[in-house]
Design a protein around this motif. Structure first.
Motif, PDB file in Angstrom:
ATOM      1  N   LEU A 151      41.298 -13.235 -27.606  1.00 19.69           N
ATOM      2  CA  LEU A 151      41.544 -14.004 -26.390  1.00 19.69           C
ATOM      3  C   LEU A 151      41.476 -13.120 -25.139  1.00 19.69           C
ATOM      4  O   LEU A 151      40.926 -13.525 -24.109  1.00 19.69           O
ATOM      5  CB  LEU A 151      42.904 -14.700 -26.475  1.00 19.69           C
ATOM      6  CG  LEU A 151      43.014 -15.849 -27.486  1.00 19.69           C
ATOM      7  CD1 LEU A 151      44.436 -16.410 -27.509  1.00 19.69           C
ATOM      8  CD2 LEU A 151      42.015 -16.955 -27.164  1.00 19.69           C
ATOM      9  N   ILE A 152      42.035 -11.916 -25.237  1.00 14.78           N
ATOM     10  CA  ILE A 152      41.993 -10.991 -24.101  1.00 14.78           C
ATOM     11  C   ILE A 152      40.562 -10.546 -23.835  1.00 14.78           C
ATOM     12  O   ILE A 152      40.103 -10.505 -22.687  1.00 14.78           O
ATOM     13  CB  ILE A 152      42.907  -9.773 -24.364  1.00 14.78           C
ATOM     14  CG1 ILE A 152      44.368 -10.213 -24.389  1.00 14.78           C
ATOM     15  CG2 ILE A 152      42.684  -8.690 -23.297  1.00 14.78           C
ATOM     16  CD1 ILE A 152      45.337  -9.095 -24.687  1.00 14.78           C
ATOM     17  N   ALA A 153      39.833 -10.215 -24.904  1.00 14.94           N
ATOM     18  CA  ALA A 153      38.446  -9.775 -24.754  1.00 14.94           C
ATOM     19  C   ALA A 153      37.594 -10.863 -24.107  1.00 14.94           C
ATOM     20  O   ALA A 153      36.780 -10.590 -23.207  1.00 14.94           O
ATOM     21  CB  ALA A 153      37.867  -9.390 -26.117  1.00 14.94           C
ATOM     22  N   GLU A 154      37.784 -12.101 -24.540  1.00 14.95           N
ATOM     23  CA  GLU A 154      36.996 -13.196 -23.982  1.00 14.95           C
ATOM     24  C   GLU A 154      37.377 -13.486 -22.537  1.00 14.95           C
ATOM     25  O   GLU A 154      36.522 -13.832 -21.709  1.00 14.95           O
ATOM     26  CB  GLU A 154      37.168 -14.445 -24.847  1.00 14.95           C
ATOM     27  CG  GLU A 154      36.516 -14.302 -26.225  1.00 14.95           C
ATOM     28  CD  GLU A 154      36.766 -15.507 -27.106  1.00 14.95           C
ATOM     29  OE1 GLU A 154      37.602 -16.367 -26.737  1.00 14.95           O
ATOM     30  OE2 GLU A 154      36.138 -15.595 -28.191  1.00 14.95           O
ATOM     31  N   LEU A 155      38.678 -13.337 -22.216  1.00 14.49           N
ATOM     32  CA  LEU A 155      39.119 -13.523 -20.837  1.00 14.49           C
ATOM     33  C   LEU A 155      38.483 -12.473 -19.925  1.00 14.49           C
ATOM     34  O   LEU A 155      37.963 -12.785 -18.854  1.00 14.49           O
ATOM     35  CB  LEU A 155      40.642 -13.437 -20.752  1.00 14.49           C
ATOM     36  CG  LEU A 155      41.259 -13.575 -19.353  1.00 14.49           C
ATOM     37  CD1 LEU A 155      41.030 -14.970 -18.799  1.00 14.49           C
ATOM     38  CD2 LEU A 155      42.753 -13.252 -19.391  1.00 14.49           C
ATOM     39  N   GLU A 156      38.510 -11.217 -20.373  1.00 15.37           N
ATOM     40  CA  GLU A 156      37.890 -10.137 -19.601  1.00 15.37           C
ATOM     41  C   GLU A 156      36.396 -10.404 -19.418  1.00 15.37           C
ATOM     42  O   GLU A 156      35.852 -10.267 -18.315  1.00 15.37           O
ATOM     43  CB  GLU A 156      38.105  -8.796 -20.313  1.00 15.37           C
ATOM     44  CG  GLU A 156      39.550  -8.337 -20.343  1.00 15.37           C
ATOM     45  CD  GLU A 156      39.745  -7.101 -21.193  1.00 15.37           C
ATOM     46  OE1 GLU A 156      40.802  -6.479 -21.093  1.00 15.37           O
ATOM     47  OE2 GLU A 156      38.822  -6.759 -21.977  1.00 15.37           O
ATOM     48  N   ARG A 157      35.748 -10.797 -20.501  1.00 15.72           N
ATOM     49  CA  ARG A 157      34.303 -11.075 -20.448  1.00 15.72           C
ATOM     50  C   ARG A 157      33.986 -12.192 -19.468  1.00 15.72           C
ATOM     51  O   ARG A 157      33.073 -12.068 -18.641  1.00 15.72           O
ATOM     52  CB  ARG A 157      33.797 -11.461 -21.835  1.00 15.72           C
ATOM     53  CG  ARG A 157      32.302 -11.784 -21.886  1.00 15.72           C
ATOM     54  CD  ARG A 157      31.965 -12.548 -23.139  1.00 15.72           C
ATOM     55  NE  ARG A 157      32.677 -13.834 -23.182  1.00 15.72           N
ATOM     56  CZ  ARG A 157      32.829 -14.567 -24.290  1.00 15.72           C
ATOM     57  NH1 ARG A 157      32.333 -14.161 -25.435  1.00 15.72           N
ATOM     58  NH2 ARG A 157      33.488 -15.717 -24.239  1.00 15.72           N
ATOM     59  N   ASP A 158      34.762 -13.273 -19.532  1.00 17.99           N
ATOM     60  CA  ASP A 158      34.480 -14.425 -18.668  1.00 17.99           C
ATOM     61  C   ASP A 158      34.596 -14.058 -17.194  1.00 17.99           C
ATOM     62  O   ASP A 158      33.738 -14.436 -16.377  1.00 17.99           O
ATOM     63  CB  ASP A 158      35.436 -15.577 -19.004  1.00 17.99           C
ATOM     64  CG  ASP A 158      35.162 -16.173 -20.385  1.00 17.99           C
ATOM     65  OD1 ASP A 158      34.096 -15.873 -20.955  1.00 17.99           O
ATOM     66  OD2 ASP A 158      36.027 -16.920 -20.891  1.00 17.99           O
ATOM     67  N   TYR A 159      35.653 -13.352 -16.838  1.00 16.91           N
ATOM     68  CA  TYR A 159      35.833 -12.972 -15.433  1.00 16.91           C
ATOM     69  C   TYR A 159      34.760 -12.001 -14.971  1.00 16.91           C
ATOM     70  O   TYR A 159      34.284 -12.079 -13.826  1.00 16.91           O
ATOM     71  CB  TYR A 159      37.228 -12.370 -15.224  1.00 16.91           C
ATOM     72  CG  TYR A 159      38.276 -13.403 -14.892  1.00 16.91           C
ATOM     73  CD1 TYR A 159      38.639 -13.659 -13.574  1.00 16.91           C
ATOM     74  CD2 TYR A 159      38.901 -14.122 -15.900  1.00 16.91           C
ATOM     75  CE1 TYR A 159      39.598 -14.613 -13.273  1.00 16.91           C
ATOM     76  CE2 TYR A 159      39.863 -15.085 -15.611  1.00 16.91           C
ATOM     77  CZ  TYR A 159      40.208 -15.327 -14.288  1.00 16.91           C
ATOM     78  OH  TYR A 159      41.148 -16.270 -13.994  1.00 16.91           O
ATOM     79  N   LEU A 160      34.366 -11.085 -15.835  1.00 20.73           N
ATOM     80  CA  LEU A 160      33.333 -10.118 -15.453  1.00 20.73           C
ATOM     81  C   LEU A 160      31.964 -10.782 -15.349  1.00 20.73           C
ATOM     82  O   LEU A 160      31.173 -10.456 -14.456  1.00 20.73           O
ATOM     83  CB  LEU A 160      33.300  -8.967 -16.463  1.00 20.73           C
ATOM     84  CG  LEU A 160      34.512  -8.024 -16.407  1.00 20.73           C
ATOM     85  CD1 LEU A 160      34.518  -7.084 -17.610  1.00 20.73           C
ATOM     86  CD2 LEU A 160      34.507  -7.219 -15.108  1.00 20.73           C
ATOM     87  N   GLU A 161      31.680 -11.717 -16.247  1.00 20.05           N
ATOM     88  CA  GLU A 161      30.395 -12.411 -16.186  1.00 20.05           C
ATOM     89  C   GLU A 161      30.304 -13.276 -14.926  1.00 20.05           C
ATOM     90  O   GLU A 161      29.234 -13.347 -14.299  1.00 20.05           O
ATOM     91  CB  GLU A 161      30.191 -13.253 -17.442  1.00 20.05           C
ATOM     92  CG  GLU A 161      29.854 -12.416 -18.677  1.00 20.05           C
ATOM     93  CD  GLU A 161      29.591 -13.254 -19.912  1.00 20.05           C
ATOM     94  OE1 GLU A 161      29.014 -12.722 -20.874  1.00 20.05           O
ATOM     95  OE2 GLU A 161      29.980 -14.450 -19.913  1.00 20.05           O
ATOM     96  N   VAL A 162      31.403 -13.917 -14.562  1.00 18.22           N
ATOM     97  CA  VAL A 162      31.416 -14.707 -13.330  1.00 18.22           C
ATOM     98  C   VAL A 162      31.157 -13.808 -12.115  1.00 18.22           C
ATOM     99  O   VAL A 162      30.556 -14.237 -11.123  1.00 18.22           O
ATOM    100  CB  VAL A 162      32.761 -15.444 -13.174  1.00 18.22           C
ATOM    101  CG1 VAL A 162      32.927 -15.998 -11.767  1.00 18.22           C
ATOM    102  CG2 VAL A 162      32.859 -16.579 -14.193  1.00 18.22           C
ATOM    103  N   SER A 163      31.569 -12.545 -12.228  1.00 16.24           N
ATOM    104  CA  SER A 163      31.378 -11.591 -11.138  1.00 16.24           C
ATOM    105  C   SER A 163      29.998 -10.950 -11.164  1.00 16.24           C
ATOM    106  O   SER A 163      29.714 -10.063 -10.340  1.00 16.24           O
ATOM    107  CB  SER A 163      32.460 -10.503 -11.202  1.00 16.24           C
ATOM    108  OG  SER A 163      33.748 -11.068 -11.063  1.00 16.24           O
ATOM    109  N   GLY A 164      29.163 -11.362 -12.104  1.00 15.87           N
ATOM    110  CA  GLY A 164      27.784 -10.900 -12.099  1.00 15.87           C
ATOM    111  C   GLY A 164      27.451  -9.767 -13.044  1.00 15.87           C
ATOM    112  O   GLY A 164      26.370  -9.167 -12.941  1.00 15.87           O
TER     113      GLY A 164
END
Length: 228
Positions: free
Chosen positions: A12-25
């Protein structure tokens, strides 16, 4: 597009980090254990690594140590422990910064951006001298290589940045707080103890007798000075 590796065993933490970073480009890959993380990291395709400390198969400290033998990209360690010894140990192995759980995703993204920008400035700056030669020390800033008496030594990103800063300002005394702000930035986690750790590591790599430093002098009560 910058490519980031997340090494985190909590999905869950890994996916949260990934989602926010992907949204940031950013382009993001995830590894769920230390061995997989190390294997991916050594492919050499990443611009930054988010590395959890407590991992199955291979802990984050060992992953950091082995990555540092090959690459100088920013490494941000993520830990649920707040004990200073874990933080200092991680930084001593070459980590550039750390962040403790729980953290705000926005803060994580801000730190990633700051370290990527700082790394780009370091490898691309025109303000620093292309070469520095002092008392058997030779720094080739363009290739990011350092030699002592014609023998190459391997430095981490922060060790190199710290050395360049001090050697570019010889005989000037800088406090630990000043150095921390200059090298890590106002927004970095940690404190002046981080500077002490990195100075010690530099001396161990550069000096025949680290306790009697030829290059980086401790000015008691004031900070550090690079000797001419």
């Amino acid at each position: 597009m910058k490519h980031i590796l997340i090494v985190e065993d909590e999905q869950l933490i890994a996916e949260l980090e990934r989602d926010y970073l992907e949204v940031s480009g950013y382009k993001v890959d995830i590894a769920m254990d230390g061995e997989q993380g190390l294997k991916l990291a050594l492919r050499g395709v990443y611009d930054l690594i988010l590395l959890d400390v407590m991992l199955p198969l291979l802990n984050g400290f060992e992953v950091c140590k082995q990555v540092r033998e090959h690459y100088q990209i920013p490494i941000l360690m993520v830990t649920a422990k707040k004990e200073d010894i874990d933080v200092i140990r991680g930084l001593g192995l070459g980590a550039d910064d750390y962040i403790t759980k729980p953290f705000k995703p926005g803060e994580l993204v801000a730190r990633v951006k700051a370290h990527l920008a700082r790394y780009e400035r370091l490898i691309g700056t025109k303000e620093q001298k292309d070469e520095i030669r002092i008392q058997g020390l030779f720094i080739d800033n363009a290739s990011r290589r350092v030699f002592i008496n014609e023998q190459e030594i391997n430095l981490t990103t922060k060790e190199f940045e710290l050395l360049i800063f001090l050697a570019s300002n010889p005989n000037r005394v800088f406090s630990k707080d000043h150095i921390f702000e200059r090298i890590w930035g106002f927004d970095a986690m940690g404190d002046a103890q981080t500077v002490t750790v990195h100075i010690r590591k530099l001396r161990e790599k550069m000096e025949i007798d680290p306790s009697n430093s030829q290059y980086i002098e401790t000015v008691w009560g004031a900070g550090y000075r690079f000797r001419l």
